[in-house]
Each structure stands twice: as structure tokens, then as C-alpha cells.
Design a protein around this motif. Structure first.
Motif, PDB file in Angstrom:
ATOM      1  N   THR A  56      -9.966  25.876  13.010  1.00  0.00           N
ATOM      2  CA  THR A  56     -10.752  25.962  14.239  1.00  0.00           C
ATOM      3  C   THR A  56     -10.197  27.030  15.187  1.00  0.00           C
ATOM      4  N   GLU A  57      -8.884  27.093  15.297  1.00  0.00           N
ATOM      5  CA  GLU A  57      -8.238  28.038  16.210  1.00  0.00           C
ATOM      6  C   GLU A  57      -7.942  29.388  15.556  1.00  0.00           C
ATOM      7  N   LYS A  58      -8.245  29.515  14.266  1.00  0.00           N
ATOM      8  CA  LYS A  58      -7.989  30.737  13.491  1.00  0.00           C
ATOM      9  C   LYS A  58      -6.515  31.139  13.532  1.00  0.00           C
ATOM     10  N   ASN A  59      -5.663  30.135  13.351  1.00  0.00           N
ATOM     11  CA  ASN A  59      -4.214  30.328  13.350  1.00  0.00           C
ATOM     12  C   ASN A  59      -3.741  30.362  11.897  1.00  0.00           C
ATOM     13  N   GLU A  60      -3.690  31.539  11.316  1.00  0.00           N
ATOM     14  CA  GLU A  60      -3.382  31.684   9.895  1.00  0.00           C
ATOM     15  C   GLU A  60      -1.967  31.214   9.555  1.00  0.00           C
ATOM     16  N   GLU A  61      -1.015  31.482  10.428  1.00  0.00           N
ATOM     17  CA  GLU A  61       0.379  31.094  10.168  1.00  0.00           C
ATOM     18  C   GLU A  61       0.511  29.579  10.035  1.00  0.00           C
ATOM     19  N   ASP A  62      -0.074  28.842  10.971  1.00  0.00           N
ATOM     20  CA  ASP A  62      -0.006  27.384  10.925  1.00  0.00           C
ATOM     21  C   ASP A  62      -0.788  26.842   9.726  1.00  0.00           C
ATOM     22  N   TYR A  63      -1.922  27.455   9.412  1.00  0.00           N
ATOM     23  CA  TYR A  63      -2.728  27.052   8.254  1.00  0.00           C
ATOM     24  C   TYR A  63      -1.901  27.151   6.979  1.00  0.00           C
ATOM     25  N   GLU A  64      -1.240  28.280   6.793  1.00  0.00           N
ATOM     26  CA  GLU A  64      -0.417  28.477   5.591  1.00  0.00           C
ATOM     27  C   GLU A  64       0.735  27.481   5.540  1.00  0.00           C
ATOM     28  N   LEU A  65       1.364  27.234   6.674  1.00  0.00           N
ATOM     29  CA  LEU A  65       2.486  26.302   6.745  1.00  0.00           C
ATOM     30  C   LEU A  65       2.054  24.885   6.364  1.00  0.00           C
ATOM     31  N   GLN A  66       0.952  24.423   6.930  1.00  0.00           N
ATOM     32  CA  GLN A  66       0.500  23.050   6.685  1.00  0.00           C
ATOM     33  C   GLN A  66      -0.053  22.871   5.273  1.00  0.00           C
ATOM     34  N   THR A  67      -0.812  23.838   4.768  1.00  0.00           N
ATOM     35  CA  THR A  67      -1.335  23.703   3.403  1.00  0.00           C
ATOM     36  C   THR A  67      -0.196  23.758   2.388  1.00  0.00           C
ATOM     37  N   SER A  68       0.816  24.567   2.658  1.00  0.00           N
ATOM     38  CA  SER A  68       1.945  24.626   1.719  1.00  0.00           C
ATOM     39  C   SER A  68       2.710  23.308   1.717  1.00  0.00           C
ATOM     40  N   MET A  75       0.842  -1.165   0.000  1.00  0.00           N
ATOM     41  CA  MET A  75       0.000   0.000   0.000  1.00  0.00           C
ATOM     42  C   MET A  75       0.893   1.236   0.000  1.00  0.00           C
ATOM     43  N   LYS A  76       0.451   2.244  -0.731  1.00  0.00           N
ATOM     44  CA  LYS A  76       1.191   3.489  -0.857  1.00  0.00           C
ATOM     45  C   LYS A  76       0.354   4.637  -0.335  1.00  0.00           C
ATOM     46  N   CYS A  77       0.991   5.615   0.284  1.00  0.00           N
ATOM     47  CA  CYS A  77       0.303   6.815   0.751  1.00  0.00           C
ATOM     48  C   CYS A  77      -0.139   7.616  -0.472  1.00  0.00           C
ATOM     49  N   ALA A  78      -1.410   7.976  -0.518  1.00  0.00           N
ATOM     50  CA  ALA A  78      -1.949   8.737  -1.654  1.00  0.00           C
ATOM     51  C   ALA A  78      -1.415  10.164  -1.676  1.00  0.00           C
ATOM     52  N   CYS A  79      -0.944  10.650  -0.548  1.00  0.00           N
ATOM     53  CA  CYS A  79      -0.458  12.026  -0.460  1.00  0.00           C
ATOM     54  C   CYS A  79       1.031  12.131  -0.795  1.00  0.00           C
ATOM     55  N   CYS A  80       1.862  11.411  -0.058  1.00  0.00           N
ATOM     56  CA  CYS A  80       3.310  11.561  -0.234  1.00  0.00           C
ATOM     57  C   CYS A  80       3.954  10.440  -1.042  1.00  0.00           C
ATOM     58  N   GLY A  81       3.223   9.371  -1.297  1.00  0.00           N
ATOM     59  CA  GLY A  81       3.748   8.281  -2.095  1.00  0.00           C
ATOM     60  C   GLY A  81       4.626   7.298  -1.347  1.00  0.00           C
ATOM     61  N   ARG A  82       4.744   7.458  -0.046  1.00  0.00           N
ATOM     62  CA  ARG A  82       5.580   6.556   0.746  1.00  0.00           C
ATOM     63  C   ARG A  82       4.929   5.174   0.844  1.00  0.00           C
ATOM     64  N   ASN A  83       5.727   4.131   0.728  1.00  0.00           N
ATOM     65  CA  ASN A  83       5.220   2.769   0.849  1.00  0.00           C
ATOM     66  C   ASN A  83       4.971   2.431   2.304  1.00  0.00           C
ATOM     67  N   ILE A  98       1.385  20.311   2.012  1.00  0.00           N
ATOM     68  CA  ILE A  98       0.627  19.402   1.147  1.00  0.00           C
ATOM     69  C   ILE A  98       0.779  19.818  -0.313  1.00  0.00           C
ATOM     70  N   TYR A  99       0.678  21.120  -0.585  1.00  0.00           N
ATOM     71  CA  TYR A  99       0.802  21.586  -1.968  1.00  0.00           C
ATOM     72  C   TYR A  99       2.205  21.353  -2.529  1.00  0.00           C
ATOM     73  N   THR A 100       3.221  21.313  -1.676  1.00  0.00           N
ATOM     74  CA  THR A 100       4.573  20.980  -2.119  1.00  0.00           C
ATOM     75  C   THR A 100       4.620  19.529  -2.602  1.00  0.00           C
ATOM     76  N   LEU A 101       3.996  18.630  -1.843  1.00  0.00           N
ATOM     77  CA  LEU A 101       3.942  17.226  -2.262  1.00  0.00           C
ATOM     78  C   LEU A 101       3.173  17.089  -3.572  1.00  0.00           C
ATOM     79  N   ILE A 102       2.087  17.839  -3.705  1.00  0.00           N
ATOM     80  CA  ILE A 102       1.303  17.809  -4.943  1.00  0.00           C
ATOM     81  C   ILE A 102       2.152  18.343  -6.099  1.00  0.00           C
ATOM     82  N   GLY A 103       2.857  19.443  -5.872  1.00  0.00           N
ATOM     83  CA  GLY A 103       3.709  20.034  -6.898  1.00  0.00           C
ATOM     84  C   GLY A 103       4.862  19.143  -7.315  1.00  0.00           C
ATOM     85  N   ASP A 104       5.361  18.355  -6.381  1.00  0.00           N
ATOM     86  CA  ASP A 104       6.454  17.425  -6.680  1.00  0.00           C
ATOM     87  C   ASP A 104       5.951  16.143  -7.332  1.00  0.00           C
TER      88      ASP A 104
END
Length: 86
Positions: free
Chosen positions: A41-53, A1-9, A55-61
Motif C-alpha cells: 500500500t505504501e510502496k515501500n519495497e525495502e520493507d516488502y522484501e524484508l517481510q516476505t523473506s 493448536m499450532k501456527c500454520a506459518c511458524c509451527g509454534r504451539n 515468511i519464505y525463511t520459515l517456509i524454507g526451514d
């Protein structure tokens, strides 16, 4: 089985979270998605941007599966947008 997000086995005895039929993610990627939800939920914009980026880095790669990309952009992110400032 492979991770659908990062591709790790999957390693022996490692658990994966099933997002949809035939699409599962590893613990690390699942943790990032929970952090996105928590940041909204906590309205933490800095953490939101960090975590979404992360995931988008993995998508971009091109490490993510096409099904995951579609699910992430059209389902997960629509359910978890960052609240707009009033």
C-alpha cells in the motif's frame, strides 16, 4: 493448536487468526503478513522484501504447513504483489 506459518504451539489465552478453515496463524506471523500488505500500500519495497523473506525463511526451514505454503504463494502473494515501477 499450532501456527500454520511458524509451527509454534498456541499458549494459554493466546489468540490466533483464522486464515482458512483449519489453518490459523499466531499474532507474530499475522503481523508480518499485515506488514507485507502495508508495504504494498505504501510502496515501500525495502520493507516488502524484508517481510516476505521472513515468511519464505520459515517456509524454507519447513516450519510452515503445506496448506499454508499453498495459501501464501497462490492466494496471499497474488493479491499482494509489489507494484511495478512505471
Amino acid at each position: 493448536m499450532k501456527c500454520a506459518c511458524c509451527g509454534r504451539n498456541r499458549k494459554l489465552f493466546e489468540s490466533f487468526e483464522e486464515l482458512a478453515e483449519g489453518m490459523a496463524v499466531c499474532v507474530d506471523c499475522s503481523d508480518v503478513m499485515y506488514r507485507i500488505y502495508d508495504a504494498v500500500t505504501e510502496k515501500n519495497e525495502e520493507d516488502y522484501e524484508l517481510q516476505t523473506s521472513a515468511i519464505y525463511t520459515l517456509i524454507g526451514d519447513r516450519k510452515s504447513s503445506a496448506a499454508f505454503v499453498e495459501w501464501f504463494q497462490n492466494d496471499f502473494m497474488k493479491r499482494n504483489p509489489f507494484p511495478q515501477k512505471e
